[in-house]
Every structure is written in C-alpha cells, then in structure tokens.
Motif scaffolding. Structure first.
Motif, PDB file in Angstrom:
ATOM      1  N   PRO A 158       0.737  -1.452   0.005  1.00  0.00           N
ATOM      2  CA  PRO A 158      -0.186   0.024  -0.481  1.00  0.00           C
ATOM      3  C   PRO A 158       1.128   0.992   0.113  1.00  0.00           C
ATOM      4  CG  PRO A 158      -0.187  -2.048   1.697  1.00  0.00           C
ATOM      5  CD  PRO A 158       0.247  -2.008   1.307  1.00  0.00           C
ATOM      6  N   LYS A 159       2.070   1.282   0.732  1.00  0.00           N
ATOM      7  CA  LYS A 159       2.727   2.578   1.151  1.00  0.00           C
ATOM      8  C   LYS A 159       3.234   2.778  -0.446  1.00  0.00           C
ATOM      9  CE  LYS A 159       4.048   2.459   5.376  1.00  0.00           C
ATOM     10  NZ  LYS A 159       6.002   2.245   6.606  1.00  0.00           N
TER      11      LYS A 159
ATOM     12  N   GLU B  99       3.077   7.172  -9.911  1.00  0.00           N
ATOM     13  CA  GLU B  99       2.832   6.248 -10.849  1.00  0.00           C
ATOM     14  C   GLU B  99       4.690   6.657 -11.340  1.00  0.00           C
ATOM     15  OE1 GLU B  99       0.602   5.603 -13.638  1.00  0.00           O
ATOM     16  OE2 GLU B  99      -1.458   5.244 -12.114  1.00  0.00           O
ATOM     17  N   PRO B 100       5.120   7.472 -11.367  1.00  0.00           N
ATOM     18  CA  PRO B 100       6.189   7.355 -12.722  1.00  0.00           C
ATOM     19  C   PRO B 100       7.630   7.440 -11.049  1.00  0.00           C
ATOM     20  CG  PRO B 100       5.268   9.788 -12.894  1.00  0.00           C
ATOM     21  CD  PRO B 100       4.236   9.085 -11.922  1.00  0.00           C
ATOM     22  N   VAL B 101       6.854   7.437  -9.929  1.00  0.00           N
ATOM     23  CA  VAL B 101       8.787   7.392  -8.807  1.00  0.00           C
ATOM     24  C   VAL B 101       7.972   5.527  -9.057  1.00  0.00           C
ATOM     25  CG1 VAL B 101       8.231   7.927  -6.759  1.00  0.00           C
ATOM     26  CG2 VAL B 101       8.218   9.530  -7.039  1.00  0.00           C
TER      27      VAL B 101
ATOM     28  N   LYS C 295       7.289   3.469 -11.090  1.00  0.00           N
ATOM     29  CA  LYS C 295       7.849   2.543 -12.030  1.00  0.00           C
ATOM     30  C   LYS C 295       9.547   3.018 -12.040  1.00  0.00           C
ATOM     31  CE  LYS C 295       8.211   3.222 -17.260  1.00  0.00           C
ATOM     32  NZ  LYS C 295       7.892   3.900 -18.768  1.00  0.00           N
ATOM     33  N   GLU C 296      10.006   4.310 -11.405  1.00  0.00           N
ATOM     34  CA  GLU C 296      11.114   4.445 -11.732  1.00  0.00           C
ATOM     35  C   GLU C 296      11.975   3.906 -10.592  1.00  0.00           C
ATOM     36  OE1 GLU C 296      15.207   7.673 -10.021  1.00  0.00           O
ATOM     37  OE2 GLU C 296      12.662   8.526  -9.982  1.00  0.00           O
ATOM     38  N   LEU C 297      11.197   3.194  -9.227  1.00  0.00           N
ATOM     39  CA  LEU C 297      11.828   2.030  -8.649  1.00  0.00           C
ATOM     40  C   LEU C 297      11.782   0.593  -8.577  1.00  0.00           C
ATOM     41  CD1 LEU C 297       9.713   2.393  -4.926  1.00  0.00           C
ATOM     42  CD2 LEU C 297      12.314   3.068  -5.377  1.00  0.00           C
ATOM     43  N   ASP C 298      10.866   0.736  -9.822  1.00  0.00           N
ATOM     44  CA  ASP C 298      11.195  -0.711 -10.478  1.00  0.00           C
ATOM     45  C   ASP C 298      12.148  -0.832 -11.374  1.00  0.00           C
ATOM     46  OD1 ASP C 298       8.954  -1.917  -9.606  1.00  0.00           O
ATOM     47  OD2 ASP C 298       7.638  -1.306 -11.696  1.00  0.00           O
ATOM     48  N   GLU C 299      12.891   0.181 -12.175  1.00  0.00           N
ATOM     49  CA  GLU C 299      14.101   0.329 -12.176  1.00  0.00           C
ATOM     50  C   GLU C 299      15.323   0.666 -11.661  1.00  0.00           C
ATOM     51  OE1 GLU C 299      13.150   3.503 -15.274  1.00  0.00           O
ATOM     52  OE2 GLU C 299      12.045   2.407 -16.680  1.00  0.00           O
ATOM     53  N   LEU C 300      15.041   0.815 -10.835  1.00  0.00           N
ATOM     54  CA  LEU C 300      16.462   1.006  -8.969  1.00  0.00           C
ATOM     55  C   LEU C 300      16.924  -0.778  -9.101  1.00  0.00           C
ATOM     56  CD1 LEU C 300      15.639   4.429  -7.814  1.00  0.00           C
ATOM     57  CD2 LEU C 300      17.579   3.906  -9.526  1.00  0.00           C
ATOM     58  N   LEU C 301      16.041  -0.978  -9.064  1.00  0.00           N
ATOM     59  CA  LEU C 301      16.498  -2.254  -8.824  1.00  0.00           C
ATOM     60  C   LEU C 301      17.771  -2.883  -9.330  1.00  0.00           C
ATOM     61  CD1 LEU C 301      15.962  -5.019  -7.306  1.00  0.00           C
ATOM     62  CD2 LEU C 301      14.623  -6.477  -8.540  1.00  0.00           C
TER      63      LEU C 301
ATOM     64  N   PRO D   7      10.406   9.367   2.884  1.00  0.00           N
ATOM     65  CA  PRO D   7      11.369   8.659   4.125  1.00  0.00           C
ATOM     66  C   PRO D   7      10.556   7.399   4.631  1.00  0.00           C
ATOM     67  CG  PRO D   7      10.283  10.726   4.705  1.00  0.00           C
ATOM     68  CD  PRO D   7      10.253  10.563   3.371  1.00  0.00           C
ATOM     69  N   LYS D   8       9.293   7.099   4.488  1.00  0.00           N
ATOM     70  CA  LYS D   8       8.877   6.384   5.459  1.00  0.00           C
ATOM     71  C   LYS D   8       8.758   4.831   3.871  1.00  0.00           C
ATOM     72  CE  LYS D   8       7.857   8.581   8.833  1.00  0.00           C
ATOM     73  NZ  LYS D   8       8.609   8.275  10.480  1.00  0.00           N
ATOM     74  N   ILE D   9       9.044   5.344   2.862  1.00  0.00           N
ATOM     75  CA  ILE D   9       9.808   3.430   2.208  1.00  0.00           C
ATOM     76  C   ILE D   9      10.670   2.688   2.774  1.00  0.00           C
ATOM     77  CG2 ILE D   9       9.054   2.965  -0.105  1.00  0.00           C
ATOM     78  CD1 ILE D   9       6.572   4.904   0.439  1.00  0.00           C
ATOM     79  N   PRO D  10       9.609   1.581   2.794  1.00  0.00           N
ATOM     80  CA  PRO D  10      10.994   1.178   3.637  1.00  0.00           C
ATOM     81  C   PRO D  10      12.205  -0.024   2.185  1.00  0.00           C
ATOM     82  CG  PRO D  10       8.777   0.166   4.898  1.00  0.00           C
ATOM     83  CD  PRO D  10       8.782   1.107   3.628  1.00  0.00           C
ATOM     84  N   LEU D  11      11.372   0.001   0.859  1.00  0.00           N
ATOM     85  CA  LEU D  11      11.971  -0.421  -0.176  1.00  0.00           C
ATOM     86  C   LEU D  11      12.585   0.080  -0.859  1.00  0.00           C
ATOM     87  CD1 LEU D  11      11.825  -3.020  -2.602  1.00  0.00           C
ATOM     88  CD2 LEU D  11      10.214  -1.188  -3.980  1.00  0.00           C
ATOM     89  N   ILE D  12      13.227   1.775  -0.661  1.00  0.00           N
ATOM     90  CA  ILE D  12      14.127   2.376  -0.427  1.00  0.00           C
ATOM     91  C   ILE D  12      15.190   1.815  -0.365  1.00  0.00           C
ATOM     92  CG2 ILE D  12      15.071   4.637  -1.025  1.00  0.00           C
ATOM     93  CD1 ILE D  12      12.193   5.701  -1.037  1.00  0.00           C
ATOM     94  N   TYR D  13      15.497   1.683   1.163  1.00  0.00           N
ATOM     95  CA  TYR D  13      16.359   1.274   1.979  1.00  0.00           C
ATOM     96  C   TYR D  13      16.875   0.787   1.891  1.00  0.00           C
ATOM     97  CZ  TYR D  13      14.408   5.184   5.293  1.00  0.00           C
ATOM     98  OH  TYR D  13      14.978   6.125   6.011  1.00  0.00           O
TER      99      TYR D  13
END
Length: 204
Positions: free
Chosen positions: A23-24, A30-32, A34-40, A62-68
C-alpha cells in the motif's frame, strides 16, 4: 503451509509467487513507482548509478522501506560500511517491515550477535504469528524469513529446528538463493567434510 517454531498452534497461510501490492508503494506517484522498479540493482555498475538517486528518493520519501532495501543492496556492491548503516537505519525506521527485520538479523548473524535475533522477531518464529492479519506471503518473504531462522538455529546449536526449516524451504521455495545457502549450511560438501576430519585427526 506454515512453519511454526514457536509455542502457538500452527496456522496455515499461503505462499505465492504473484506480486503482493505494498500500500505504501501504491500511494507513490506512478512515475516514482516505475522508477523504483528500474532502480533494482543487479551489479556494481548499476549500483554506482542508482545510489545518488536512491538517496534523493529516501530523503523525499523517508517512510518507504523498499528504498532502504535497494540502498543496502546497492551499497553491498560498493561500500560495506554504508550497507551496514542502511540496514540498521531501515530496521530503526521500519521495525515491523519483514525485510528490514530479516536483513538486520542477517547482520547480527554475521557479527555473531545471536542474542539479538529473537527480539527482532518478537520471539515469534512463524510468519502468521508475527503478522496475524496477513493470510498470504510472497515466496521471497518466506525465503528471507526461513533462511535467517535456519542460520540462527544452526548457529546456536539447535540443529533439529534448523533442519526442519531447511526441509520446509526445499519443499516450498526450492529455487530460492536462501535455500541454496541453507543447503550449504546444513549439508557441507564432501571435500569440506573430509577436510574437517583431517584437521580433527591431525589435532589428536
């Protein structure tokens, strides 16, 4: 199937390979997303490119654990000290996030701080007990959780529990990297066993 090593009655849950929507993440533009998918990150070259953008996204969200998570993976290719910091920060900021727990527990295992691991998982060695509102877990979540528990129980000498978890992993997530790591832990290779026996003989 559930793998319960705690005191509570075993409660079944589903393990799926289908994507489970976070949910987070869903609330991000949406662009962010998609960008996170590409930053794997898959290699050092990717990591060196991704780190500056991941740091910017972490500051913005700062509250998105996936980025960490992605940061810790990227630092694993480039800077182990910063990887440790990213893992610790993720656990501090997102202590209920399963991967934050698992990565911090792996760090504690590497540093032989075994006494910290039960507290990381609230002394609940079953996914359903740890997350009672969930009925479904992704295979990657199960593999990460089971893999770290297998290593933990092996490290503290509770081999039967470690073997039970490994057997479940072979059945439920046979192709996971964590299952291969558990196999190496539970079934050391022929030459490793022979070498250990030779050392024992020479020591006597």
């Amino acid at each position: 199937m559930a793998t319960n090593l705690g005191d509570s009655e075993q409660v079944p849950y589903e393990i799926t390979y289908q994507a489970i929507v976070d949910p987070k993440i869903q609330k991000l533009p949406e662009p962010v997303q998609k960008e996170l998918d590409e930053l794997l990150v898959n290699n050092r070259k990717d990591a060196e490119k991704a780190i500056p953008r991941l740091l910017a996204l972490k500051q913005q969200y700062p509250k998105i654990p996936l980025i960490y998570n992605y940061l810790s993976v990227a630092y694993g290719f480039t800077d182990l000290a910063r990887q440790k910091q990213a893992i610790q920060e993720n656990y501090q900021q997102n202590p209920n996030y399963l991967f934050a727990r698992c990565h911090y527990a792996q760090l504690c295992l590497r540093e032989k701080q075994y006494d910290k691991i039960p507290g990381i998982f609230e002394k609940k060695f079953d996914l359903k007990a740890l997350y009672p509102r969930r009925k479904q877990f992704h295979a990657n979540e199960y593999a990460a959780f089971a893999g770290v528990l297998c290593a933990y129980f092996k490290a503290i000498g509770e081999t039967e529990k470690a073997q039970y978890i490994y057997d479940c992993m072979r059945e439920l997530v046979p192709n996971a990297a964590e299952t291969r790591q558990a196999k190496a832990l539970m079934q050391p290779g022929f030459f490793s066993r022979v070498g250990a026996k030779m050392v024992a003989v020479l020591s006597n």
